[in-house]
Write a protein that holds these residues in place. Structure first.
Motif, PDB file in Angstrom:
ATOM      1  N   SER A  15      -9.079  65.972   3.457  1.00 19.32           N
ATOM      2  CA  SER A  15      -7.986  66.451   4.387  1.00 19.32           C
ATOM      3  C   SER A  15      -6.599  66.116   3.535  1.00 19.32           C
ATOM      4  CB  SER A  15      -8.253  65.925   5.714  1.00 19.32           C
ATOM      5  OG  SER A  15      -7.164  66.085   6.488  1.00 19.32           O
ATOM      6  N   VAL A  16      -6.520  64.976   3.197  1.00 16.93           N
ATOM      7  CA  VAL A  16      -5.070  64.699   2.451  1.00 16.93           C
ATOM      8  C   VAL A  16      -5.047  65.634   1.325  1.00 16.93           C
ATOM      9  CG1 VAL A  16      -4.164  62.887   1.254  1.00 16.93           C
ATOM     10  CG2 VAL A  16      -5.363  62.447   3.369  1.00 16.93           C
ATOM     11  N   ARG A  17      -6.224  65.967   0.618  1.00 12.07           N
ATOM     12  CA  ARG A  17      -5.980  66.806  -0.688  1.00 12.07           C
ATOM     13  C   ARG A  17      -5.331  68.000  -0.116  1.00 12.07           C
ATOM     14  NH1 ARG A  17      -7.165  65.753  -5.564  1.00 12.07           N
ATOM     15  NH2 ARG A  17      -8.693  64.050  -6.089  1.00 12.07           N
ATOM     16  N   GLU A  80     -10.511  54.282   1.390  1.00 12.10           N
ATOM     17  CA  GLU A  80     -11.349  53.183   1.957  1.00 12.10           C
ATOM     18  C   GLU A  80     -11.227  53.004   3.387  1.00 12.10           C
ATOM     19  OE1 GLU A  80     -13.392  49.688   1.712  1.00 12.10           O
ATOM     20  OE2 GLU A  80     -13.020  50.924  -0.039  1.00 12.10           O
ATOM     21  N   GLY A  81     -12.369  53.075   3.950  1.00 10.20           N
ATOM     22  CA  GLY A  81     -12.310  53.130   5.368  1.00 10.20           C
ATOM     23  C   GLY A  81     -11.645  54.146   5.851  1.00 10.20           C
ATOM     24  N   ASP A  82     -10.564  54.122   6.995  1.00  9.52           N
ATOM     25  CA  ASP A  82      -9.776  55.298   7.425  1.00  9.52           C
ATOM     26  C   ASP A  82      -8.397  55.335   6.545  1.00  9.52           C
ATOM     27  OD1 ASP A  82      -8.605  52.598   8.080  1.00  9.52           O
ATOM     28  OD2 ASP A  82      -8.303  53.297  10.381  1.00  9.52           O
ATOM     29  N   LYS A  83      -8.270  54.646   5.627  1.00  7.24           N
ATOM     30  CA  LYS A  83      -6.997  54.782   4.805  1.00  7.24           C
ATOM     31  C   LYS A  83      -7.237  55.671   3.424  1.00  7.24           C
ATOM     32  CE  LYS A  83      -4.102  50.990   6.418  1.00  7.24           C
ATOM     33  NZ  LYS A  83      -5.198  49.921   7.030  1.00  7.24           N
ATOM     34  N   VAL A  84      -6.439  56.470   3.193  1.00  3.98           N
ATOM     35  CA  VAL A  84      -6.380  57.237   1.967  1.00  3.98           C
ATOM     36  C   VAL A  84      -5.077  57.090   1.078  1.00  3.98           C
ATOM     37  CG1 VAL A  84      -6.548  59.723   0.897  1.00  3.98           C
ATOM     38  CG2 VAL A  84      -7.636  59.131   3.328  1.00  3.98           C
ATOM     39  N   VAL A  85      -5.348  56.785   0.196  1.00  2.45           N
ATOM     40  CA  VAL A  85      -4.034  56.304  -0.757  1.00  2.45           C
ATOM     41  C   VAL A  85      -4.088  57.162  -2.280  1.00  2.45           C
ATOM     42  CG1 VAL A  85      -2.991  54.386  -2.485  1.00  2.45           C
ATOM     43  CG2 VAL A  85      -4.458  53.939  -0.256  1.00  2.45           C
ATOM     44  N   ILE A 113       3.346  56.773  -4.403  1.00  7.99           N
ATOM     45  CA  ILE A 113       2.114  56.125  -3.545  1.00  7.99           C
ATOM     46  C   ILE A 113       2.146  56.427  -2.335  1.00  7.99           C
ATOM     47  CG2 ILE A 113       0.443  54.174  -3.331  1.00  7.99           C
ATOM     48  CD1 ILE A 113       0.825  54.757  -6.387  1.00  7.99           C
ATOM     49  N   ASP A 114       1.256  57.293  -1.703  1.00  5.63           N
ATOM     50  CA  ASP A 114       1.278  57.607  -0.371  1.00  5.63           C
ATOM     51  C   ASP A 114      -0.023  57.054   0.332  1.00  5.63           C
ATOM     52  OD1 ASP A 114       2.794  59.269   1.411  1.00  5.63           O
ATOM     53  OD2 ASP A 114       1.469  61.011   1.328  1.00  5.63           O
ATOM     54  N   ILE A 115       0.192  56.503   1.501  1.00  2.46           N
ATOM     55  CA  ILE A 115      -0.805  55.965   2.287  1.00  2.46           C
ATOM     56  C   ILE A 115      -0.964  56.655   3.705  1.00  2.46           C
ATOM     57  CG2 ILE A 115      -1.958  54.027   3.053  1.00  2.46           C
ATOM     58  CD1 ILE A 115      -0.577  52.173   1.118  1.00  2.46           C
ATOM     59  N   ASN A 116      -1.968  57.022   3.982  1.00  2.00           N
ATOM     60  CA  ASN A 116      -2.394  57.807   5.379  1.00  2.00           C
ATOM     61  C   ASN A 116      -3.367  57.155   6.003  1.00  2.00           C
ATOM     62  OD1 ASN A 116      -0.375  60.337   5.958  1.00  2.00           O
ATOM     63  ND2 ASN A 116      -0.832  60.359   3.941  1.00  2.00           N
ATOM     64  N   ARG A 117      -3.358  56.602   7.252  1.00  4.47           N
ATOM     65  CA  ARG A 117      -4.420  56.078   8.058  1.00  4.47           C
ATOM     66  C   ARG A 117      -4.856  57.346   8.782  1.00  4.47           C
ATOM     67  NH1 ARG A 117      -5.436  53.858  13.071  1.00  4.47           N
ATOM     68  NH2 ARG A 117      -3.031  53.727  13.642  1.00  4.47           N
ATOM     69  N   ILE A 118      -6.076  57.828   8.796  1.00  3.47           N
ATOM     70  CA  ILE A 118      -6.773  58.990   9.258  1.00  3.47           C
ATOM     71  C   ILE A 118      -7.453  58.523  10.600  1.00  3.47           C
ATOM     72  CG2 ILE A 118      -8.061  61.226   8.989  1.00  3.47           C
ATOM     73  CD1 ILE A 118      -5.465  60.908   7.036  1.00  3.47           C
ATOM     74  N   ALA A 119      -7.358  59.362  11.662  1.00  2.73           N
ATOM     75  CA  ALA A 119      -8.405  59.207  12.835  1.00  2.73           C
ATOM     76  C   ALA A 119      -8.463  60.753  13.358  1.00  2.73           C
ATOM     77  CB  ALA A 119      -7.841  58.358  13.800  1.00  2.73           C
ATOM     78  N   GLY A 120      -9.566  61.069  13.594  1.00  6.26           N
ATOM     79  CA  GLY A 120      -9.833  62.378  14.033  1.00  6.26           C
ATOM     80  C   GLY A 120      -9.357  63.679  13.080  1.00  6.26           C
ATOM     81  N   LYS A 122      -6.803  63.646  11.213  1.00  7.14           N
ATOM     82  CA  LYS A 122      -5.277  63.822  11.055  1.00  7.14           C
ATOM     83  C   LYS A 122      -4.565  62.455  10.932  1.00  7.14           C
ATOM     84  CE  LYS A 122      -4.978  67.593  14.395  1.00  7.14           C
ATOM     85  NZ  LYS A 122      -3.905  68.159  15.227  1.00  7.14           N
ATOM     86  N   SER A 123      -3.581  62.420  10.187  1.00  5.94           N
ATOM     87  CA  SER A 123      -2.851  61.287   9.793  1.00  5.94           C
ATOM     88  C   SER A 123      -2.197  60.592  11.082  1.00  5.94           C
ATOM     89  CB  SER A 123      -1.759  61.562   8.696  1.00  5.94           C
ATOM     90  OG  SER A 123      -1.022  60.543   8.409  1.00  5.94           O
ATOM     91  N   VAL A 124      -2.535  59.430  11.295  1.00  8.66           N
ATOM     92  CA  VAL A 124      -1.814  58.911  12.441  1.00  8.66           C
ATOM     93  C   VAL A 124      -0.990  57.902  12.187  1.00  8.66           C
ATOM     94  CG1 VAL A 124      -3.825  59.048  14.038  1.00  8.66           C
ATOM     95  CG2 VAL A 124      -3.740  57.181  12.686  1.00  8.66           C
ATOM     96  N   GLU A 125      -0.922  57.396  10.685  1.00  6.60           N
ATOM     97  CA  GLU A 125       0.062  56.514  10.315  1.00  6.60           C
ATOM     98  C   GLU A 125       0.296  56.693   8.753  1.00  6.60           C
ATOM     99  OE1 GLU A 125       1.046  51.617  11.293  1.00  6.60           O
ATOM    100  OE2 GLU A 125      -1.115  52.644  11.329  1.00  6.60           O
ATOM    101  N   HIS A 126       1.609  56.545   8.659  1.00  5.67           N
ATOM    102  CA  HIS A 126       2.083  57.065   7.053  1.00  5.67           C
ATOM    103  C   HIS A 126       2.776  55.783   6.455  1.00  5.67           C
ATOM    104  CE1 HIS A 126       4.843  59.188   4.260  1.00  5.67           C
ATOM    105  NE2 HIS A 126       3.653  59.357   3.661  1.00  5.67           N
TER     106      HIS A 126
END
Length: 147
Positions: A15-17, A80-85, A113-120, A122-126
């Motif tokens: 999804s992030v790619r 790692e888990g719900d985070k994509v770096v 360096i971009d970090i996204n926390r993903i839920a459902g 979609k990015s919920v935190e960046h």
């Protein structure tokens, strides 16, 4: 249980790619809704930017307007888990106003360096750590050392 986590991890990575490719490389602003949650929290948004999806659209539009040829290359991506770096290289030519800087017509190449926390899905935190000084130097707004 580990299969579910791995599939979720793979889906988050994909999804992030796709986000970088669709929104930035293909300039598909309509796709932003697919990748950003309605209540998204952006810790890297410019001051005064509204929160949520509205703010994300505003920030992304600012970058795409200022750098219409903006292209993202994903150099590395770690989930790692719900985070994509993602370790990114961004290239573009400033042809529009950017954060109060009038168009310079100059090309810039910047790492981030971009970090996204993903839920459902979609990015919920960046969070973002970008070479802003390097960008400002390449645009000619801040002098290079020794100048």
């Amino acid at each position: 249980m580990s299969t579910v986590v791995n599939m979720s991890t793979e889906a988050n990575t994909a999804s992030v790619r796709r986000f970088y490719d669709e929104v930035f490389n293909k300039k598909n602003k309509a796709a932003i809704d697919e990748f950003i949650d309605l209540n998204h929290v952006d810790h890297a948004a410019p001051p005064g930017t509204p929160g949520g999806l509205k703010g994300a659209k505003q920030t992304l539009s600012m970058y795409l307007t200022a750098f219409p040829d903006l292209h993202f290359t994903v150099e590395d991506i770690i989930t790692e888990g719900d985070k994509v770096v993602a370790r990114l290289t961004m290239r573009g030519t400033q042809q529009g106003a950017f954060m109060g800087i009038p168009p310079t017509g100059k090309q810039a190449t910047v790492t981030a360096i971009d970090i996204n926390r993903i839920a459902g899905g979609k990015s919920v935190e960046h969070w973002l750590n970008m070479d802003t000084l390097g960008l400002l130097q390449q645009l000619g707004v801040v002098p290079m050392p020794g100048q």
